[in-house]
Design a protein around this motif. Structure first.
Motif, PDB file in Angstrom:
ATOM      1  N   ASP B 487      16.919  30.855  34.526  1.00 15.40           N
ATOM      2  CA  ASP B 487      17.573  29.555  34.699  1.00 15.40           C
ATOM      3  C   ASP B 487      19.095  29.679  34.739  1.00 15.40           C
ATOM      4  O   ASP B 487      19.760  28.957  35.474  1.00 15.40           O
ATOM      5  N   ALA B 488      19.622  30.610  33.936  1.00 15.54           N
ATOM      6  CA  ALA B 488      21.084  30.723  33.866  1.00 15.54           C
ATOM      7  C   ALA B 488      21.656  31.095  35.231  1.00 15.54           C
ATOM      8  O   ALA B 488      22.741  30.637  35.596  1.00 15.54           O
ATOM      9  N   PHE B 547      34.625  28.022  47.974  1.00 15.71           N
ATOM     10  CA  PHE B 547      34.668  28.000  46.509  1.00 15.71           C
ATOM     11  C   PHE B 547      36.065  28.283  45.959  1.00 15.71           C
ATOM     12  O   PHE B 547      36.232  28.403  44.754  1.00 15.71           O
ATOM     13  N   LYS B 548      37.034  28.404  46.840  1.00 10.87           N
ATOM     14  CA  LYS B 548      38.368  28.861  46.411  1.00 10.87           C
ATOM     15  C   LYS B 548      38.923  28.055  45.247  1.00 10.87           C
ATOM     16  O   LYS B 548      39.371  28.593  44.243  1.00 10.87           O
ATOM     17  N   GLY B 549      38.844  26.767  45.334  1.00 10.67           N
ATOM     18  CA  GLY B 549      39.425  25.951  44.273  1.00 10.67           C
ATOM     19  C   GLY B 549      38.406  25.584  43.195  1.00 10.67           C
ATOM     20  O   GLY B 549      38.729  24.850  42.265  1.00 10.67           O
ATOM     21  N   ALA B 550      37.170  26.109  43.350  1.00 11.50           N
ATOM     22  CA  ALA B 550      36.103  25.661  42.452  1.00 11.50           C
ATOM     23  C   ALA B 550      36.278  26.214  41.045  1.00 11.50           C
ATOM     24  O   ALA B 550      36.633  27.369  40.858  1.00 11.50           O
ATOM     25  N   LYS B 551      36.059  25.345  40.068  1.00 10.89           N
ATOM     26  CA  LYS B 551      36.042  25.790  38.671  1.00 10.89           C
ATOM     27  C   LYS B 551      34.587  26.057  38.271  1.00 10.89           C
ATOM     28  O   LYS B 551      33.651  25.649  38.961  1.00 10.89           O
ATOM     29  N   TRP B 552      34.446  26.704  37.137  1.00  9.65           N
ATOM     30  CA  TRP B 552      33.103  27.012  36.596  1.00  9.65           C
ATOM     31  C   TRP B 552      32.252  25.753  36.496  1.00  9.65           C
ATOM     32  O   TRP B 552      31.069  25.767  36.829  1.00  9.65           O
ATOM     33  N   GLU B 553      32.896  24.641  36.090  1.00  6.90           N
ATOM     34  CA  GLU B 553      32.155  23.386  35.912  1.00  6.90           C
ATOM     35  C   GLU B 553      31.688  22.813  37.249  1.00  6.90           C
ATOM     36  O   GLU B 553      30.801  21.973  37.282  1.00  6.90           O
ATOM     37  N   ASP B 554      32.291  23.265  38.337  1.00  7.36           N
ATOM     38  CA  ASP B 554      31.974  22.670  39.631  1.00  7.36           C
ATOM     39  C   ASP B 554      30.748  23.298  40.294  1.00  7.36           C
ATOM     40  O   ASP B 554      30.249  22.783  41.292  1.00  7.36           O
ATOM     41  N   ILE B 555      30.333  24.436  39.750  1.00  2.75           N
ATOM     42  CA  ILE B 555      29.258  25.145  40.460  1.00  2.75           C
ATOM     43  C   ILE B 555      27.976  25.185  39.638  1.00  2.75           C
ATOM     44  O   ILE B 555      27.958  24.911  38.438  1.00  2.75           O
ATOM     45  N   GLU B 556      26.890  25.516  40.338  1.00  2.00           N
ATOM     46  CA  GLU B 556      25.606  25.722  39.658  1.00  2.00           C
ATOM     47  C   GLU B 556      24.859  26.853  40.377  1.00  2.00           C
ATOM     48  O   GLU B 556      25.215  27.254  41.485  1.00  2.00           O
ATOM     49  N   PHE B 557      23.832  27.358  39.682  1.00  3.10           N
ATOM     50  CA  PHE B 557      23.022  28.422  40.272  1.00  3.10           C
ATOM     51  C   PHE B 557      21.599  27.905  40.455  1.00  3.10           C
ATOM     52  O   PHE B 557      21.003  27.379  39.513  1.00  3.10           O
ATOM     53  N   ALA B 558      21.103  28.048  41.661  1.00  3.18           N
ATOM     54  CA  ALA B 558      19.716  27.651  41.919  1.00  3.18           C
ATOM     55  C   ALA B 558      19.249  28.332  43.191  1.00  3.18           C
ATOM     56  O   ALA B 558      20.062  28.678  44.060  1.00  3.18           O
ATOM     57  N   ASP B 559      17.953  28.540  43.281  1.00  5.97           N
ATOM     58  CA  ASP B 559      17.351  29.132  44.491  1.00  5.97           C
ATOM     59  C   ASP B 559      18.055  30.424  44.923  1.00  5.97           C
ATOM     60  O   ASP B 559      18.311  30.636  46.110  1.00  5.97           O
ATOM     61  N   GLN B 561      21.002  31.186  44.622  1.00  2.00           N
ATOM     62  CA  GLN B 561      22.284  30.867  45.248  1.00  2.00           C
ATOM     63  C   GLN B 561      23.288  30.378  44.215  1.00  2.00           C
ATOM     64  O   GLN B 561      22.914  29.809  43.190  1.00  2.00           O
ATOM     65  N   LEU B 562      24.549  30.580  44.540  1.00  2.00           N
ATOM     66  CA  LEU B 562      25.644  29.913  43.847  1.00  2.00           C
ATOM     67  C   LEU B 562      26.033  28.760  44.738  1.00  2.00           C
ATOM     68  O   LEU B 562      26.231  28.939  45.947  1.00  2.00           O
ATOM     69  N   ARG B 563      26.146  27.560  44.160  1.00  2.00           N
ATOM     70  CA  ARG B 563      26.467  26.428  45.033  1.00  2.00           C
ATOM     71  C   ARG B 563      27.322  25.388  44.304  1.00  2.00           C
ATOM     72  O   ARG B 563      27.412  25.396  43.076  1.00  2.00           O
ATOM     73  N   LEU B 564      27.892  24.522  45.113  1.00  2.00           N
ATOM     74  CA  LEU B 564      28.711  23.451  44.538  1.00  2.00           C
ATOM     75  C   LEU B 564      27.784  22.349  44.033  1.00  2.00           C
ATOM     76  O   LEU B 564      26.833  21.952  44.728  1.00  2.00           O
ATOM     77  N   LYS B 565      28.066  21.866  42.828  1.00  2.00           N
ATOM     78  CA  LYS B 565      27.219  20.822  42.264  1.00  2.00           C
ATOM     79  C   LYS B 565      27.253  19.552  43.128  1.00  2.00           C
ATOM     80  O   LYS B 565      26.218  18.931  43.376  1.00  2.00           O
ATOM     81  N   ARG B 566      28.478  19.177  43.548  1.00  2.00           N
ATOM     82  CA  ARG B 566      28.588  17.910  44.262  1.00  2.00           C
ATOM     83  C   ARG B 566      28.111  18.017  45.703  1.00  2.00           C
ATOM     84  O   ARG B 566      27.906  17.011  46.382  1.00  2.00           O
ATOM     85  N   GLU B 567      27.937  19.243  46.173  1.00  2.00           N
ATOM     86  CA  GLU B 567      27.553  19.433  47.573  1.00  2.00           C
ATOM     87  C   GLU B 567      26.657  20.672  47.656  1.00  2.00           C
ATOM     88  O   GLU B 567      27.070  21.747  48.075  1.00  2.00           O
ATOM     89  N   PRO B 568      25.404  20.539  47.226  1.00  2.00           N
ATOM     90  CA  PRO B 568      24.518  21.708  47.085  1.00  2.00           C
ATOM     91  C   PRO B 568      24.304  22.485  48.377  1.00  2.00           C
ATOM     92  O   PRO B 568      23.889  23.654  48.333  1.00  2.00           O
ATOM     93  N   THR B 569      24.596  21.878  49.504  1.00  2.00           N
ATOM     94  CA  THR B 569      24.415  22.631  50.747  1.00  2.00           C
ATOM     95  C   THR B 569      25.508  23.675  50.924  1.00  2.00           C
ATOM     96  O   THR B 569      25.374  24.609  51.709  1.00  2.00           O
ATOM     97  N   THR B 570      26.610  23.502  50.187  1.00  2.00           N
ATOM     98  CA  THR B 570      27.645  24.541  50.197  1.00  2.00           C
ATOM     99  C   THR B 570      27.222  25.615  49.205  1.00  2.00           C
ATOM    100  O   THR B 570      27.380  25.465  48.000  1.00  2.00           O
ATOM    101  N   ALA B 571      26.632  26.674  49.753  1.00  2.00           N
ATOM    102  CA  ALA B 571      25.993  27.660  48.885  1.00  2.00           C
ATOM    103  C   ALA B 571      26.153  29.053  49.456  1.00  2.00           C
ATOM    104  O   ALA B 571      26.328  29.233  50.663  1.00  2.00           O
ATOM    105  N   VAL B 572      26.115  30.018  48.574  1.00  2.00           N
ATOM    106  CA  VAL B 572      26.122  31.407  49.018  1.00  2.00           C
ATOM    107  C   VAL B 572      25.071  32.153  48.199  1.00  2.00           C
ATOM    108  O   VAL B 572      24.907  31.909  47.008  1.00  2.00           O
ATOM    109  N   SER B 573      24.346  33.042  48.859  1.00  2.00           N
ATOM    110  CA  SER B 573      23.275  33.723  48.130  1.00  2.00           C
ATOM    111  C   SER B 573      23.854  34.776  47.198  1.00  2.00           C
ATOM    112  O   SER B 573      24.907  35.362  47.460  1.00  2.00           O
ATOM    113  N   LEU B 574      23.163  34.974  46.113  1.00  2.00           N
ATOM    114  CA  LEU B 574      23.611  35.962  45.120  1.00  2.00           C
ATOM    115  C   LEU B 574      23.648  37.349  45.752  1.00  2.00           C
ATOM    116  O   LEU B 574      24.503  38.168  45.431  1.00  2.00           O
TER     117      LEU B 574
END
Lengths: 341, 746, 217
Positions: B487-488, B547-559, B561-574
């Protein structure tokens, strides 16, 4: 475990010859108790004579109308044998109350008779035990004796004066309690040929020689156990009381068989387990029931008579009352006055 | 984002366990392995005057017999022998000298080419003793009770708080009161796996290299002990314990087979295995017997006003083993006048050892029978009495609980059980010869978190490797850590490989006290977060990275991928991110620390309510626990399947303790006599009927960010008292001594 | 000083004296020991060796385990359990008590469950021995390489530490072979020869019931 040699016997004669030739030799079949004790260095045979390939593996009819149980038939096969279940359900019930399925698949009928006590002190070579080492003392009498005997421990000198008991161990078998009630006969073969031993005479009381468990001569091999025709199949009960629901030795057990004419008792057998050095019977107590109605009062009178002379050693004193209640219950169940659970 | 935490997932080590592939300490085969067999002493106190090993040594295949006469010189000071769970005192040193301190003490080790030869040779060793008087009876030595010696152990096991108010006066003047004296026998853990250590010997530089497979609840504890006692640097020792066949506290201290196997291996320069026998499993720590007094008074409406609880526990002559026995009343109930007291009686036995809910189940078994007694003095329903005296405050520390959903446990447990249909009067239910009774009790256990470290590495193949030197003693650590890691970093569980039980991994404390889930869980979470943060840094390096300006709080990990919380389609695979790491895994080690600042104003505990139905044969005294319900408030449940199993196991232990378990000490010989599994009765399958577990919802952000409280202990705590109370309700007989065997009921 | 003198212990008081005077340093310590000889009791005086110990002869023992015949050179004192674990590296079969009191060593011999600790390897020649490592092969339908009992144990979380598990599984397969378990109570009773200290009994029973139900559907 000590060092020993191994021989696979190919006939009863061969087995007996090997035993005669070597004092320290022992027969092995299921091995469930012998190997257990060898690992505790309580038993130290110089040779094991493997009798498992001998032809004593069947259950057959006797000419008297009973059944002959081969000594090498396993406890499980005996308990689940159709003829045993139909004609001697008491025996089947008693066997299934003992040990575990695994052990019953290994242990043989002959071996069941040869089981040694579960006394803690007998099993632990660190403590004195007259049964394990004659003359060393009995640790149980003044020790922790909750699982020990309340009957048949008394010892008297020639003038009838009471002596201190030598051993208060109990016989641990369930099967043997039923066999005692059924008045089975043990068939043995030794160097002088065959003989029969009535079940009541097979196991013995400790007396001055508690290291001797039974009437078998050192060269003798149990070949079969004969069941007399009367199996008390209609009215019987094996009641076992223990410290957990299964896989534990009996604190007290009762094998009860009745024959009834209406609600009048015409014949009764009661044997107790967990209370003495042998399955405990008292024909006088059984006789008290004959001609009596199947009532609590009759059962109580028999129970009191069976336990007459019982003596507790402290932690096991409760067994006296427990045994009486168990007898009353088992007789009630055998008479079908009570549900069997 | 929670994908797998909280789901009833099958154990990740299940397949290894059901196919026999899971290997335990005695199961690692090495070429040239020698076998050690321990010889146990037979007296309780005295000296060995003569030990004759000649016959054993003359046997072919015997390599050596070690005794106090020929053992190598070892560490001198007690401190070297102190393990992480050592109580104040002087730890037992195997083969130290001729002194016998307790019955069953190891007095020699035979090492031979095969197990059978070693076993036979052991039987050939002749020992003579000079006996001294011994004292093993707690009851007979209560007059010698004294306060405990103090040491580091006090941190985890504080002595009872000072008395408050005026117990004596208030108790005397109260209209309703009870007093009871309670006792229980010593018990032994008896995990199914026999204690064993396999020591693999390799020549090193100045010192040899040892790889040790040990049965332990903490590889770190074992490596520390071996290093100190035998003066070998950590780097030359590796301790492994990938699987442990049950601990229950028995593996919290290095047991003597480890000492024996290492000693023999170093002396013989060979690989050596020492396995104890089941009989020898009764020759080290046990749950100490205690005698306790409890007195409670209340006003006529049931409000408790005074509580007294004392306990006398046994310990050895050489160490002061303590447990928290009498503090629980002050944590559960609100009377203003409280005296809690705890003292020790040193005896000629081995030092007792934490055993599942140490002290907790001991003290609460007495306390909760006492509360039931008070209910009957009051003529009040036992559950109602507990609700009447419900408190959200720990009255020992005067701090509120970080969370306490015990009321929900009472409510949901009672409903599931059908408690409202209970008639107050004892002997009110019967079926033939069987009296039926319903009883209940409350349970409490601490929710602790220790510091621990873990490593997480996103490998170049995209898989997540996570490790910590903790243990899975059957608790499900492998599985829940895999869930936490998955999950982490938003990966499926099959992408995670969690490893434990290896002293080469980042350090973790011994696995006990129900703290492993929180302790290692936080370390794993923290290590995975550190990897996540590194991954974010890598993401920022992507050409035209969103992700340049993204802070730790702005992102999440799922599927994956690392992605933006507010815009989950902005994602990059691990996988893409780890590919940016120059062919190396993204690896971080981190420490999980309890947040002392956040915790300091709160008491932290798990709670339970147990409801039990028994059937007691009125004439024969046999007891059957026909059904039981345990409602548990233990914070966030990471895996309801494995957590439920933990609680079920605790309930079985509670039934077993209430009805069966008793290590019988014969005081004439000073020895535990029922030292085997035929005569030391634990519950078997036929003893166990319907068991039901409820986890009530409990959110707690104070204990730790994941809300984990631990479930290893809480399942047993309330059960023995609930069984005893049910037996009272069935029979009208109040039995205050455990186990309640049939002779106590006829 | 501590001593027990009762009728039962008197015989053993004389033994230590005899032993002491055999020791070379006897004269120096005789007085002290004499005192103790009278005052103390050694539970069981160690008997003097009467023979030189020797190892038992070994035999070539052929065991058929999981369908494969293996020849081992074993002394008769090797139990089937130790043969599997120490001589054949089949450590799936567990040693939990070595006395038939826990069931961890349960294996199938000719389809019947037994305790491998209480039989000698040499006595099992010619028998078909099945251990946890081969249990899946005994079943025609073993998807994923698991016996249905193994799979049900995973699904019902019928274990925790896993140490009793191979014995529980072999025992459960033995129980299925026997066909005597008709009710839940029967399963409980007939699985009582396998102690699970973690207390997974209710889950074990459910796993077995699941497989029995599958078989009867």
């Amino acid at each position: 475990m000590n060092s020993f040699t191994y021989t696979r016997a190919d006939s009863v004669e061969h087995a007996v010859d090997e035993r005669v030739a070597e004092t320290g030799a022992r027969f092995i079949a299921g091995g469930t108790n012998l190997l257990d004790l060898m690992k505790e260095t309580v038993e130290k045979p110089s040779r094991l004579i493997d009798i498992t390939r001998l032809p004593m593996t069947s259950i057959t009819e006797t000419i008297e109308g009973g059944l002959r149980l081969g000594a090498l038939v396993t406890n499980a096969d005996t308990a689940y044998n159709k003829r045993v279940q139909e004609r001697y359900p008491l025996l089947s019930q008693a066997i299934l109350a003992g040990a575990s399925p695994q052990l019953r698949n290994m242990a043989t009928n002959g071996g069941n008779l040869m089981q040694r006590t579960r006394c803690y002190y007998f099993y632990d070579a660190a403590t004195p035990c007259n049964k394990r080492q004659p003359g060393s003392g009995c640790s149980a009498i003044e020790g922790f004796n909750r699982i020990h005997a309340i009957l048949g421990t008394h010892l008297f000198d020639q003038e009838g004066r009471a002596l201190e008991p030598q051993c208060i161990a109990t016989h641990p078998s369930d099967m043997c309690v039923a066999l005692a009630a059924l008045e089975a006969v043990v068939q043995v073969t030794g160097k002088y040929g065959e003989r029969t031993i009535p079940f009541a005479e097979f196991h013995r009381l400790p007396g001055n020689t508690p290291h001797i468990d039974n009437a078998l001569e050192p060269d003798e091999l149990i070949t079969a156990i004969d069941l007399p025709p009367n199996g008390f199949a209609d009215n019987h009960m094996y009641l076992k009381l223990r410290d957990r629901a299964s896989y534990a030795f009996a604190l007290v057990s009762v094998a009860a068989g009745l024959e009834l004419d209406g609600d009048t008792i015409t014949n009764a057998r009661i044997a107790l387990g967990g209370v003495a050095h042998k399955p405990w019977r008292k024909p006088e107590a059984e006789a008290l029931l004959v001609g009596k109605p199947t009532t609590q009062e009759s059962f109580q009178a028999a129970a009191d008579a069976l336990l007459a002379g019982a003596q507790g050693y402290g932690a096991n004193t409760f067994k006296i009352e427990l045994a009486k209640r168990a007898i009353v219950r088992a007789l009630g169940q055998a008479a079908k006055l009570e549900p069997t659970e | 984002m929670s994908q797998v935490i909280g789901k009833p997932i099958n154990r990740v080590d299940g397949r290894d366990k059901v196919t026999g592939k899971a290997k335990y300490a005695a199961e690692f085969q090495v070429p040239g392995l020698a076998y050690g067999y321990v010889v146990s002493g037979t007296i309780a106190k005295g000296k060995i005057t003569r030990i004759d090993t000649s016959e054993a040594l003359s046997l072919d295949g015997v390599l050596q017999v070690f005794t106090h006469e020929n053992r190598p010189r070892l560490a001198w000071f007690d401190i070297s022998y102190k393990d992480q769970d050592a109580p104040p005192g002087s730890p037992f040193r195997p083969l130290q000298d001729a002194t016998i301190k307790y019955s069953g003490q190891p007095i020699a080790l035979v090492v031979a080419e095969t197990f059978e030869v070693a076993r036979y040779a052991a039987s050939l060793i002749r020992v003579e003793y000079k006996e001294e008087p011994h004292e093993t009876s707690l009851e007979a030595n209560l007059h010698r009770a004294r306060p405990q010696k103090h040491g580091v152990a006090d941190l985890l096991k504080p002595p009872p708080p000072k008395p408050k108010g005026d117990f004596n006066t208030v108790y005397e003047e109260s209209p309703v009161k009870m007093y009871g004296r309670y006792s229980h026998a010593a018990e032994h853990h008896n995990p199914m796996e026999l204690f064993a250590s396999t020591v693999v010997y390799e020549k090193g530089g100045k010192k040899p290299k040892l790889t040790i497979y040990d049965k332990t609840q903490g590889v770190t504890n074992s490596i520390l002990y071996v290093s100190q006692v035998f003066d070998i640097p950590f780097k030359n020792i590796r301790v492994l314990s990938p699987y442990m066949g049950g601990g229950f506290g028995s593996g919290l201290r290095p047991q003597y087979q480890l000492f024996m196997a290492v000693m023999a291996s170093l002396e013989l320069k060979r690989s050596v295995r020492v396995t104890l026998t089941r009989q020898q499993m009764f020759t080290f720590g046990h749950r100490p017997a205690t005698v306790q007094n409890v007195a409670i008074s209340a006003s006529a409406d049931g409000a408790m006003n005074a509580l007294y609880h004392d306990a006398r526990g046994e310990t050895s002559r050489f160490e002061d083993y303590t447990e928290i026995v009498t503090n629980w009343g002050g944590m559960l109930y609100p009377p203003e006048n409280v005296t809690q007291d705890y003292k020790l009686v040193p005896l000629d036995v081995y030092t007792p050892l934490d055993m599942r809910a140490p002290g907790g189940v001991t003290g609460i078994s007495a306390l909760e029978i006492a509360v039931d007694e008070l209910a009957y003095e009051l003529g009040m329903d036992p559950l109602e009495l507990r609700l009447k005296n419900y408190t959200d405050l720990d009255h020992n520390s005067q701090k509120p609980f970080s969370s306490k959903e015990l009321r929900a446990c009472f409510q949901q447990g009672a409903e599931r059980f059908g408690w409202s249909k209970r008639q107050f009067e004892p002997r009110s239910m019967r079926k033939g010869h069987n009296l039926i009774g319903w009883g209940m009790a409350t349970g409490i256990w601490e929710a602790n978190q220790m510091p621990a470290r873990a490593e997480a590495a996103l490998l170049v193949n995209g898989k997540l490797w996570v490790s910590s030197a903790t243990a899975d003693i059957g608790t499900g650590t492998y599985t829940i850590m895999t869930q936490i890691a998955a999950d982490a970093l938003g990966v499926p569980m099959e992408d995670v490989l969690f490893k434990l039980g290896d002293s080469d991994f980042p350090v973790a404390p011994i696995s006990g006290g129900s703290w492993t889930a929180a302790t290692v869980g936080m370390a794993v979470h923290s290590a995975c977060e550190a990897v996540g943060k590194s991954l974010l840094e890598l993401a920022k390096k992507l050409a035209g990275s969103p992700f340049k300006g993204a802070k730790w709080e702005d992102i999440e990990f799922a599927d994956r991928q690392l992605r933006l919380k507010r815009e989950p389609t902005t994602a990059v695979s691990l996988q893409t991110l780890v590919d940016l790491n120059g062919g190396k895994a993204v690896r971080e080690t981190s420490t999980g620390l309890p947040n002392a600042l956040k915790q300091k104003d709160y008491a932290r505990a798990t709670h339970s309510a147990a409801f039990v139905e028994v059937m007691v044969d009125e004439d024969l005294g046999t007891v059957k626990v026909t059904r039981a319900v345990s409602a548990i408030a233990a914070g966030r449940i990471l895996n309801p399947k494995t957590a439920r199993s933990q609680i079920l196991g605790g309930m079985v232990w509670g039934i077993s303790k209430a009805l069966h378990e008793e290590s019988i000490l014969d005081h004439n010989v000073g020895r535990f006599m029922n030292h085997n599994l035929a005569e030391y009765h634990v519950s078997v399958n036929a003893d166990i009927h319907d068991l039901d577990v409820i986890f009530v919802e409990e959110n707690d952000t104070i204990v730790n960010p994941l809300g984990i409280k631990g479930v290893g202990e809480i399942g047993i705590v309330a059960m023995p008292a609930a069984v005893a109370n049910a037996i009272f309700h069935a029979t009208g007989k109040r039995v205050r001594d455990l186990p309640i065997t049939l002779d106590r009921l006829i | 000083m501590y001593y027990i003198i009762s009728r039962r212990t008197i015989p053993s008081l004389f033994v230590p004296f005899a032993k002491i005077i055999e020791q070379p340093q006897a004269h120096l310590v005789l007085e002290v020991h004499l005192l103790w000889t009278v005052m103390t009791l050694s539970a069981e005086a160690p008997p003097k060796a009467t023979h030189t110990p020797s190892l038992p002869p070994t035999h070539t023992v052929t065991l058929t385990v999981n369908g494969t015949e293996t020849q081992l050179q074993l002394a008769p004192w090797t139990s089937l359990l130790d043969a599997l674990r120490e001589y054949m590296d089949l450590t799936g079969t567990k040693k939990g008590c070595d006395h038939g009191q826990c069931g961890a060593c349960t294996v199938l011999v000719d389809g019947k469950r037994i305790n491998a600790c209480l039989t000698l390897a040499i006595m099992q020649e010619g028998k078909q021995i099945t251990t946890i490592e081969g249990i899946a092969q005994t079943c025609t339908d073993a998807p994923d390489g698991l016996h249905p009992i193994q799979k049900a144990f995973i699904d019902y979380d019928a274990f925790q530490c896993g140490y009793c598990t191979p014995g529980q599984i072999c025992s459960a397969v033995g129980l299925l072979n026997e066909g005597k378990a008709k009710t839940t109570a029967d399963i409980r009773e007939l699985m009582s020869g396998n102690i699970c200290r973690c207390g997974a009994y209710t889950n074990i029973v459910q796993a077995i019931e699941e497989v029995i139900n599958q078989q009867t559907v």
